[in-house]
Design an enzyme around this catalytic site. Structure first.
Site, PDB file in Angstrom:
ATOM      1  CE  LYS A 182       3.166  -5.585   3.909  1.00 53.85           C
ATOM      2  NZ  LYS A 182       2.593  -4.585   4.841  1.00 53.85           N
ATOM      3  CD  GLU A 218       0.521  -1.347   8.253  1.00 54.11           C
ATOM      4  OE1 GLU A 218       0.092  -0.628   9.186  1.00 54.11           O
ATOM      5  OE2 GLU A 218       1.073  -0.888   7.237  1.00 54.11           O
ATOM      6  CD  GLU A 230       8.054  -0.021   7.704  1.00 48.43           C
ATOM      7  OE1 GLU A 230       7.145  -0.765   7.287  1.00 48.43           O
ATOM      8  OE2 GLU A 230       8.242   1.139   7.287  1.00 48.43           O
ATOM      9  CG  ASP A 288      -0.343   0.064   2.520  1.00 47.20           C
ATOM     10  OD1 ASP A 288       0.890  -0.076   2.606  1.00 47.20           O
ATOM     11  OD2 ASP A 288      -1.072   0.253   3.520  1.00 47.20           O
ATOM     12  CB  SER A 289       4.593   1.694  -0.107  1.00 46.19           C
ATOM     13  OG  SER A 289       4.825   0.536  -0.883  1.00 46.19           O
ATOM     14  CG  ASP A 329       0.377  -4.024   2.150  1.00 49.37           C
ATOM     15  OD1 ASP A 329       0.068  -4.676   3.158  1.00 49.37           O
ATOM     16  OD2 ASP A 329       1.150  -3.044   2.172  1.00 49.37           O
TER      17      ASP A 329
END
Ligand code: KIV
Length: 291
Positions: free
Chosen positions: A139, A141, A208, A70-71, A109
């Site tokens: 993925k 978070e 991270e 999602d970057s 993501d």
């Protein structure tokens, strides 16, 4: 069955055809291949990709895992953070990366707001990634806070990569992008988060922006591979955002980034030279012209 309990496809070192690098090329990399790589101590690289073109370049270069991060929000779509990115955008970008690649495991993501509401919401949206984009894994978070959702997805047959430490979707809560896991309590929480996602069945976990020593400790204590970004050399794998790694990002990049090329300058020079030739009347030349 948890990913940590999976029998790896091959546990013996470096049998030709089994390693992630120089190994199997006639099918996509799977989460079992990654479990086997951890067993034999093979380190691997992950890159982000947001389209078929660059995904294809990295796939041809042998990168075994591509993350449609999602970057994309800040690196591709012009937002300041990852927060505004939607499921529809992520599905569209992920489908393009899948179409442009043959071998890499593609990880989609889950964007902010697509899984935090409930495990059922997480399952609904993760299933969209698999059905509509064709990714091989997702993925999300969060450590302990996301464990129940991870469990449900894994039960449903969806491989999950977890992401702990600095979780950029929480930028508003963090007040920026501070290093995580400093101090005893924070370090213990990171370890608890890592163990919770492994226990829930995640096949790997991104660490991270955490101190290298702590990341190495987590890596030693987990059976699943850790993927570091700003987490030192002791992780099983590394990930970088491709636009940072290749020098496409404008301005400063984080301390943990190494730039392997300066594509922004190369592309800018090409565009300026093209514009100058058009303005000067030297392009198109006879060899670019139909008779
Ligand atoms: O969105 C992303 O690119 C990521 C990586 C930095 C791990 O989450």
């Amino acid at each position: 069955m948890n990913a940590s309990q999976l029998q790896p496809a091959q546990t013996q070192p470096t049998a030709a055809g089994q390693t992630l690098y120089g190994g199997v090329t006639n099918r996509r990399v799977t989460v079992r291949d990654l479990a086997a790589a951890k067993q034999r101590g093979e380190r691997w690289a992950m890159l982000t990709a947001y389209d078929a073109l660059t995904g294809g370049v990295f796939d041809e270069a042998g990168i075994p895992v591509l993350l449609v991060g999602d970057s994309a929000g800040n690196c591709h779509l012009g937002y300041e953070t990852t927060v505004p990115v939607t499921m529809d955008q992520m599905v569209m970008l992920s489908a393009a990366v899948v179409r442009g690649t043959k071998r890499a495991l593609i990880v989609g993501d889950m964007p902010f707001g697509s899984y935090q509401e409930s495990p059922a919401q997480a399952l609904h949206n993760a299933a969209r990634f698999l059905k509509e984009a064709g990714v091989g894994a997702v993925k999300l978070e969060g450590g302990e806070r996301s464990a129940r959702s991870i469990e449900l997805l894994v039960e449903a047959g969806i491989p999950v990569m977890a992401h702990i430490g600095l979780t950029p979707q929480s930028v508003n809560a963090f007040g920026g992008y501070p290093v995580q896991g400093r101090g005893d309590e924070a370090a213990h929480q990171l370890l608890r988060d890592a163990k919770a996602v492994q226990q829930a069945g995640a096949f790997s976990v991104v660490l991270e922006a955490v101190p290298a020593e702590l990341a190495a400790q987590v890596t030693d204590q987990l059976a699943i591979p850790t993927v570091g970004i700003g987490a030192g050399a002791g992780c099983d794998a590394q990930v970088l955002v491709w636009t940072d790694m290749a020098g496409m990002t404008a301005g400063r990049v984080p301390k943990f980034v190494k730039q392997y090329a300066n594509l922004r300058a190369v592309l800018g020079d090409a565009a300026r030279e093209y514009a100058a030739e058009v303005a000067g009347g030297t392009f198109p030349a006879p060899e670019h012209t139909f008779k």
